[in-house]
Scaffold this motif. Structure first.
Motif, PDB file in Angstrom:
ATOM      1  N   ASP A 113       1.026  -1.079   0.028  1.00  0.00           N
ATOM      2  CA  ASP A 113       0.049  -0.062  -0.018  1.00  0.00           C
ATOM      3  C   ASP A 113       0.979   1.165   0.131  1.00  0.00           C
ATOM      4  O   ASP A 113       1.916   1.289   0.551  1.00  0.00           O
ATOM      5  N   TYR A 114       0.417   2.102  -0.567  1.00  0.00           N
ATOM      6  CA  TYR A 114       1.347   3.729  -0.796  1.00  0.00           C
ATOM      7  C   TYR A 114       0.448   4.822  -0.356  1.00  0.00           C
ATOM      8  O   TYR A 114      -0.675   4.705  -0.489  1.00  0.00           O
ATOM      9  N   PHE A 115       1.106   5.205   0.708  1.00  0.00           N
ATOM     10  CA  PHE A 115       0.551   6.579   1.221  1.00  0.00           C
ATOM     11  C   PHE A 115       1.382   8.004   0.880  1.00  0.00           C
ATOM     12  O   PHE A 115       2.643   7.846   1.262  1.00  0.00           O
ATOM     13  N   TRP A 116       0.854   8.663   0.130  1.00  0.00           N
ATOM     14  CA  TRP A 116       1.745   9.921  -0.072  1.00  0.00           C
ATOM     15  C   TRP A 116       1.128  11.159   0.549  1.00  0.00           C
ATOM     16  O   TRP A 116      -0.102  11.166   0.800  1.00  0.00           O
ATOM     17  N   GLU A 117       2.050  11.808   1.094  1.00  0.00           N
ATOM     18  CA  GLU A 117       1.625  13.011   2.053  1.00  0.00           C
ATOM     19  C   GLU A 117       2.465  14.280   1.497  1.00  0.00           C
ATOM     20  O   GLU A 117       3.561  14.216   1.240  1.00  0.00           O
ATOM     21  N   LEU A 118       1.658  15.343   1.340  1.00  0.00           N
ATOM     22  CA  LEU A 118       2.226  16.918   1.185  1.00  0.00           C
ATOM     23  C   LEU A 118       2.753  17.315   2.725  1.00  0.00           C
ATOM     24  O   LEU A 118       1.638  17.770   3.139  1.00  0.00           O
ATOM     25  N   LEU A 136      -2.856  16.502  -2.749  1.00  0.00           N
ATOM     26  CA  LEU A 136      -2.135  15.208  -3.775  1.00  0.00           C
ATOM     27  C   LEU A 136      -3.413  14.415  -3.613  1.00  0.00           C
ATOM     28  O   LEU A 136      -4.407  14.352  -2.712  1.00  0.00           O
ATOM     29  N   PRO A 137      -3.623  13.638  -4.820  1.00  0.00           N
ATOM     30  CA  PRO A 137      -4.674  12.489  -4.962  1.00  0.00           C
ATOM     31  C   PRO A 137      -4.557  11.583  -3.682  1.00  0.00           C
ATOM     32  O   PRO A 137      -3.547  11.408  -3.238  1.00  0.00           O
ATOM     33  N   GLU A 138      -5.626  11.015  -3.166  1.00  0.00           N
ATOM     34  CA  GLU A 138      -5.653   9.950  -2.155  1.00  0.00           C
ATOM     35  C   GLU A 138      -5.619   8.608  -2.753  1.00  0.00           C
ATOM     36  O   GLU A 138      -5.954   7.533  -1.903  1.00  0.00           O
ATOM     37  N   ASP A 139      -4.961   8.254  -3.743  1.00  0.00           N
ATOM     38  CA  ASP A 139      -4.909   7.147  -4.348  1.00  0.00           C
ATOM     39  C   ASP A 139      -4.067   6.293  -3.769  1.00  0.00           C
ATOM     40  O   ASP A 139      -2.908   6.611  -3.433  1.00  0.00           O
ATOM     41  N   ILE A 162       2.058   9.318  -8.489  1.00  0.00           N
ATOM     42  CA  ILE A 162       1.145  10.520  -8.397  1.00  0.00           C
ATOM     43  C   ILE A 162       1.406  11.610  -9.261  1.00  0.00           C
ATOM     44  O   ILE A 162       2.750  11.906  -9.591  1.00  0.00           O
ATOM     45  N   GLY A 163       0.668  12.557  -9.331  1.00  0.00           N
ATOM     46  CA  GLY A 163       1.204  13.691  -9.896  1.00  0.00           C
ATOM     47  C   GLY A 163       0.483  14.869  -9.280  1.00  0.00           C
ATOM     48  O   GLY A 163      -0.705  14.933  -8.785  1.00  0.00           O
ATOM     49  N   PHE A 164       1.081  16.102  -9.264  1.00  0.00           N
ATOM     50  CA  PHE A 164       0.231  17.486  -8.975  1.00  0.00           C
ATOM     51  C   PHE A 164       0.934  18.577  -9.641  1.00  0.00           C
ATOM     52  O   PHE A 164       2.057  18.714 -10.208  1.00  0.00           O
TER      53      PHE A 164
END
Length: 142
Positions: free
Chosen positions: A69-74, A85-88, A93-95
């Protein structure tokens, strides 16, 4: 008369062992953390305001584990920025930055043991608009 007892005992043993998962009977259990093997950001250097920033991560899982599982955070951005950021749950990801300044993104990769590995990416967005920059390049210096 002994035959029904032997069959009953065999059935009980099969039900007891057959109903249990393979754990403890030689199957590998998930133990350990995933490992991030590659991280990329495009563009990698200074980014003009308004240009898409793409980030991706590749990871290998610990032996016996199946899910990542991937969790991206700004975690930091300019004060006036409205970027989210998208919550995918995705490996990429991209922004698009909306304010010049520094954006700091963290990605955590988890497996079913909740063990994780993470990477931090810092991107500095310069204060010129991409459209203005492209027009300057096309027309040449004034």
């Amino acid at each position: 008369m002994r035959r029904p007892i032997a069959v009953a005992a065999l059935l009980a043993w099969a039900l007891l062992w057959g109903a249990q998962p393979y754990a403890g009977r030689g199957a590998m259990q998930c133990m350990g953390s995933p490992e991030i093997t590659a991280f990329s950001r495009t563009p990698a250097d200074l980014v003009p305001l308004g240009q898409l920033i793409s980030m991706s991560v590749s990871a290998t899982n610990a032996p016996g584990c199946s899910n990542l599982d991937y969790f991206w955070e700004l975690v930091d951005q300019p004060e006036d920025s409205m970027v989210e950021l998208p919550e995918d749950n995705a490996s990429a990801i991209g922004f698009t930055p909306d304010v010049a300044g520094t954006y700091v993104v963290v990605v955590n990769v988890f497996n079913e043991t909740e063990a994780d590995d993470s990477r931090v990416a810092t991107t500095r967005v310069v204060p010129f608009d991409l459209a203005e920059r492209e027009q300057d390049v096309a027309t040449g210096p004034g």
